[in-house]
Design a protein around this motif. Structure first.
Motif, PDB file in Angstrom:
ATOM      1  N   ASP A 146       0.783  -1.157  -0.203  1.00 39.47           N
ATOM      2  CA  ASP A 146       0.203  -0.122  -0.032  1.00 39.47           C
ATOM      3  C   ASP A 146       1.134   0.930   0.487  1.00 39.47           C
ATOM      4  N   PRO A 147       0.130   1.897  -0.999  1.00 40.33           N
ATOM      5  CA  PRO A 147       1.318   3.669  -1.168  1.00 40.33           C
ATOM      6  C   PRO A 147       1.964   4.154   0.469  1.00 40.33           C
ATOM      7  N   ASN A 148       0.814   3.855   1.307  1.00 39.64           N
ATOM      8  CA  ASN A 148       0.972   4.599   2.467  1.00 39.64           C
ATOM      9  C   ASN A 148       1.336   6.012   2.341  1.00 39.64           C
ATOM     10  N   LEU A 149       0.235   7.524   2.220  1.00 40.18           N
ATOM     11  CA  LEU A 149      -0.045   7.953   2.031  1.00 40.18           C
ATOM     12  C   LEU A 149      -0.056   9.031   3.044  1.00 40.18           C
ATOM     13  N   GLU A 150       0.917  10.051   3.431  1.00 36.62           N
ATOM     14  CA  GLU A 150       1.454  10.359   4.411  1.00 36.62           C
ATOM     15  C   GLU A 150       0.043  12.213   3.939  1.00 36.62           C
ATOM     16  N   CYS A 151       0.500  12.356   2.738  1.00 36.04           N
ATOM     17  CA  CYS A 151       0.740  13.535   2.219  1.00 36.04           C
ATOM     18  C   CYS A 151      -0.979  13.518   1.722  1.00 36.04           C
ATOM     19  N   PHE A 152      -1.347  12.558   1.809  1.00 41.34           N
ATOM     20  CA  PHE A 152      -3.131  12.375   1.556  1.00 41.34           C
ATOM     21  C   PHE A 152      -4.282  13.021   2.547  1.00 41.34           C
ATOM     22  N   ALA A 153      -3.744  13.050   3.840  1.00 38.38           N
ATOM     23  CA  ALA A 153      -4.361  13.542   5.180  1.00 38.38           C
ATOM     24  C   ALA A 153      -4.086  15.025   4.387  1.00 38.38           C
ATOM     25  N   ASP A 154      -2.982  16.015   4.029  1.00 44.45           N
ATOM     26  CA  ASP A 154      -2.657  17.062   4.374  1.00 44.45           C
ATOM     27  C   ASP A 154      -3.783  18.030   3.178  1.00 44.45           C
ATOM     28  N   MET A 155      -3.685  16.815   1.780  1.00 43.86           N
ATOM     29  CA  MET A 155      -4.474  17.912   0.976  1.00 43.86           C
ATOM     30  C   MET A 155      -5.316  18.622   0.473  1.00 43.86           C
ATOM     31  N   ALA A 156      -5.494  19.371   0.064  1.00 40.47           N
ATOM     32  CA  ALA A 156      -7.072  20.875   0.229  1.00 40.47           C
ATOM     33  C   ALA A 156      -8.202  19.921  -0.168  1.00 40.47           C
ATOM     34  N   THR A 157      -9.303  20.160   0.624  1.00 35.96           N
ATOM     35  CA  THR A 157     -10.585  19.557  -0.128  1.00 35.96           C
ATOM     36  C   THR A 157     -11.043  19.577  -1.575  1.00 35.96           C
ATOM     37  N   THR A 158     -10.693  21.073  -1.313  1.00 36.45           N
ATOM     38  CA  THR A 158     -10.808  21.965  -2.816  1.00 36.45           C
ATOM     39  C   THR A 158     -10.266  22.288  -3.527  1.00 36.45           C
ATOM     40  N   ASN A 159     -10.270  22.995  -4.284  1.00 37.92           N
ATOM     41  CA  ASN A 159      -9.038  23.613  -5.339  1.00 37.92           C
ATOM     42  C   ASN A 159      -9.589  24.948  -6.291  1.00 37.92           C
ATOM     43  N   PHE A 160     -10.763  24.653  -6.126  1.00 36.52           N
ATOM     44  CA  PHE A 160     -11.667  26.104  -7.211  1.00 36.52           C
ATOM     45  C   PHE A 160     -11.686  27.363  -6.116  1.00 36.52           C
ATOM     46  N   LEU A 161     -11.361  28.271  -6.895  1.00 38.15           N
ATOM     47  CA  LEU A 161     -11.747  29.467  -7.076  1.00 38.15           C
ATOM     48  C   LEU A 161     -12.807  30.154  -7.348  1.00 38.15           C
ATOM     49  N   SER A 162     -13.727  31.370  -5.625  1.00 35.52           N
ATOM     50  CA  SER A 162     -14.505  31.469  -5.897  1.00 35.52           C
ATOM     51  C   SER A 162     -14.500  32.902  -7.627  1.00 35.52           C
TER      52      SER A 162
END
Length: 103
Positions: free
Chosen positions: A71-87
């Motif tokens: 399993d790649p077991n990504l520590e970075c996964f939890a740090d990802m932003a929930t959205t990358n959209f700009l208003s």
């Protein structure tokens, strides 16, 4: 095909939270049919995950290719932003700051 196919080869299945071409539901159904798969649904991402501004999706592919049975077991996964959209306001502010920088 109408019948599920199980592959013995390890598989990495990735999808973006907002993937409209291969939605997370499809990725989950695919993972359920494969005995040796790892599934990651990246938050705030769409279909072209490996071209994300976040390095985590690309890191998952690299780790999987290095050790496909682990399993790649990504520590970075939890740090990802929930959205990358700009208003709309974000876009206006960005355009104004860009114009100010040019002046």
């Amino acid at each position: 095909p109408s019948e599920a196919v199980d592959r013995v080869s390890p598989s990495l299945i990735i999808s973006g939270e907002y993937d409209y071409i291969a939605p997370p539901d499809y990725a989950e159904m695919t993972a359920e049919t494969l005995s040796s798969s790892f599934l990651y649904v990246f938050p705030g991402e769409s279909h072209n995950i490996v071209f994300s501004l976040d390095v985590c999706p690309l890191r998952s592919v690299a780790r999987f290719l290095e050790s496909p049975t682990e399993d790649p077991n990504l520590e970075c996964f939890a740090d990802m932003a929930t959205t990358n959209f700009l208003s709309q306001q974000d876009m206006i502010d960005l355009a104004n700051s860009s114009q100010t920088a040019q002046d």
